[in-house]
Scaffold this motif. Structure first.
Motif, mmCIF file in Angstrom:
data_model
loop_
_atom_site.group_PDB
_atom_site.id
_atom_site.type_symbol
_atom_site.label_atom_id
_atom_site.label_comp_id
_atom_site.label_asym_id
_atom_site.label_seq_id
_atom_site.Cartn_x
_atom_site.Cartn_y
_atom_site.Cartn_z
ATOM 1 N N VAL A 1 0.367 5.489 -0.505
ATOM 2 C CA VAL A 1 -0.375 6.029 0.620
ATOM 3 C C VAL A 1 0.624 6.690 1.570
ATOM 4 O O VAL A 1 1.616 6.071 1.950
ATOM 5 C CB VAL A 1 -1.128 4.899 1.366
ATOM 6 C CG1 VAL A 1 -1.769 5.418 2.631
ATOM 7 C CG2 VAL A 1 -2.157 4.269 0.453
ATOM 8 N N GLU B 1 -6.326 0.286 -2.438
ATOM 9 C CA GLU B 1 -6.485 -0.846 -1.526
ATOM 10 C C GLU B 1 -7.047 -2.086 -2.215
ATOM 11 O O GLU B 1 -6.665 -3.208 -1.890
ATOM 12 C CB GLU B 1 -7.366 -0.459 -0.344
ATOM 13 C CG GLU B 1 -6.677 0.496 0.605
ATOM 14 C CD GLU B 1 -7.482 0.756 1.861
ATOM 15 O OE1 GLU B 1 -8.378 -0.060 2.203
ATOM 16 O OE2 GLU B 1 -7.201 1.769 2.521
ATOM 17 N N ARG C 1 -1.568 8.339 6.831
ATOM 18 C CA ARG C 1 -2.903 7.802 6.560
ATOM 19 C C ARG C 1 -3.012 6.325 6.895
ATOM 20 O O ARG C 1 -4.093 5.763 6.870
ATOM 21 C CB ARG C 1 -3.282 8.005 5.088
ATOM 22 C CG ARG C 1 -3.602 9.449 4.786
ATOM 23 C CD ARG C 1 -4.393 9.650 3.514
ATOM 24 N NE ARG C 1 -5.437 8.696 3.292
ATOM 25 C CZ ARG C 1 -5.615 8.071 2.124
ATOM 26 N NH1 ARG C 1 -4.825 8.281 1.112
ATOM 27 N NH2 ARG C 1 -6.599 7.208 1.975
ATOM 28 N N SER D 1 -0.216 6.763 -6.785
ATOM 29 C CA SER D 1 0.642 7.346 -5.760
ATOM 30 C C SER D 1 0.565 6.487 -4.504
ATOM 31 O O SER D 1 -0.467 5.888 -4.210
ATOM 32 C CB SER D 1 0.201 8.778 -5.456
ATOM 33 O OG SER D 1 -1.150 8.780 -5.051
ATOM 34 N N ASN E 1 -1.515 3.347 -4.036
ATOM 35 C CA ASN E 1 -2.617 3.900 -3.261
ATOM 36 C C ASN E 1 -3.972 3.379 -3.750
ATOM 37 O O ASN E 1 -4.872 4.146 -4.032
ATOM 38 C CB ASN E 1 -2.567 5.431 -3.338
ATOM 39 C CG ASN E 1 -3.483 6.080 -2.343
ATOM 40 O OD1 ASN E 1 -4.054 5.424 -1.495
ATOM 41 N ND2 ASN E 1 -3.634 7.377 -2.450
ATOM 42 N N LEU F 1 0.826 -1.211 0.000
ATOM 43 C CA LEU F 1 0.000 0.000 0.000
ATOM 44 C C LEU F 1 0.857 1.257 0.000
ATOM 45 O O LEU F 1 0.456 2.288 -0.538
ATOM 46 C CB LEU F 1 -0.930 -0.014 1.214
ATOM 47 C CG LEU F 1 -2.127 0.916 1.192
ATOM 48 C CD1 LEU F 1 -3.009 0.640 -0.018
ATOM 49 C CD2 LEU F 1 -2.931 0.773 2.469
ATOM 50 N N ARG F 2 2.043 1.177 0.546
ATOM 51 C CA ARG F 2 2.961 2.322 0.518
ATOM 52 C C ARG F 2 3.470 2.589 -0.892
ATOM 53 O O ARG F 2 3.989 3.647 -1.180
ATOM 54 C CB ARG F 2 4.132 2.084 1.455
ATOM 55 C CG ARG F 2 3.739 2.187 2.899
ATOM 56 C CD ARG F 2 4.918 1.984 3.810
ATOM 57 N NE ARG F 2 4.501 2.123 5.190
ATOM 58 C CZ ARG F 2 5.108 1.566 6.195
ATOM 59 N NH1 ARG F 2 6.182 0.827 5.995
ATOM 60 N NH2 ARG F 2 4.680 1.743 7.421
#
Length: 186
Positions: free
Chosen positions: A97, A45, A101, A95, A43, A39-40
């Motif tokens: 996350v 999920e 966040r 992009s 962006n 997830l890093r």
């Protein structure tokens, strides 16, 4: 007395033999940190959840190909990041996350590999990386820390292959200079 949980290597060998319970244990052990780490880099999920599922299907099908000469978690991460790159190929690069966040409880779940990398972060190399331009640092992250080829990094970062190679060359030059001249400014 409670028995110690099996090591990842033993679990992978069991998965290679068709043991679904071993796969379930590997998933429970690694899915959270894999999800956060993917997830890093992306962006989305839903896409990351699909990649995570694809990753463990690939582990199920390919556990017999694990050579056992490294950390099982690193092998699984390699599958996951390559699955992400494959899913992003041809599309625009999403992009990542931002860290602020991410759920702090989930973000604290780190792999042994990331623990070692955190140790690097606080040494000379970490300081040199921190002073590097973000676009150079991203290329180092993708190629050196994540183990991607420059072609795979180009897909992940949404950059032309030549740009990734050029930035990697600049990053190496910058790191050499930073490590040879600690505390100096260029």
């Amino acid at each position: 007395m409670k028995a110690e949980p099996p090591e990842d290597a033993a679990l992978l060998r069991a998965v290679a033999g068709g043991d679904e319970a071993a796969l379930r244990l590997l998933y429970e052990r690694h899915a959270t940190w894999l999800f956060v780490r993917l997830l890093r880099r992306c962006n989305d999920e839903d896409l990351v959840a699909d990649v995570l599922q694809d990753t463990f299907v690939a582990v199920w099908r390919g556990a017999a190909r694990w050579r056992g000469d490294g950390e099982a978690a690193a092998w699984i991460w390699g599958i996951a990041v390559r699955r992400l790159v494959s899913r992003l190929r041809g599309g625009r690069a999403p992009s990542p996350v931002p860290d602020d966040r991410l759920d702090p409880a989930v973000a604290r779940s780190v792999s042994a590999e990331e623990t070692v990398l955190l140790g690097v972060e606080h040494g000379d190399l970490g300081a040199a990386l921190a002073r590097m331009a973000p676009e150079l640092r991203a290329v180092v992250q993708a190629t050196v820390l994540d183990g991607l080829s420059t072609r795979e990094a180009a897909v992940l970062l949404g950059l032309p292959h030549g740009t990734v190679k050029s930035r990697m060359r600049k990053a190496k030059e910058r790191l050499r200079w930073e490590l040879a001249n600690p505390g100096s400014t260029r």
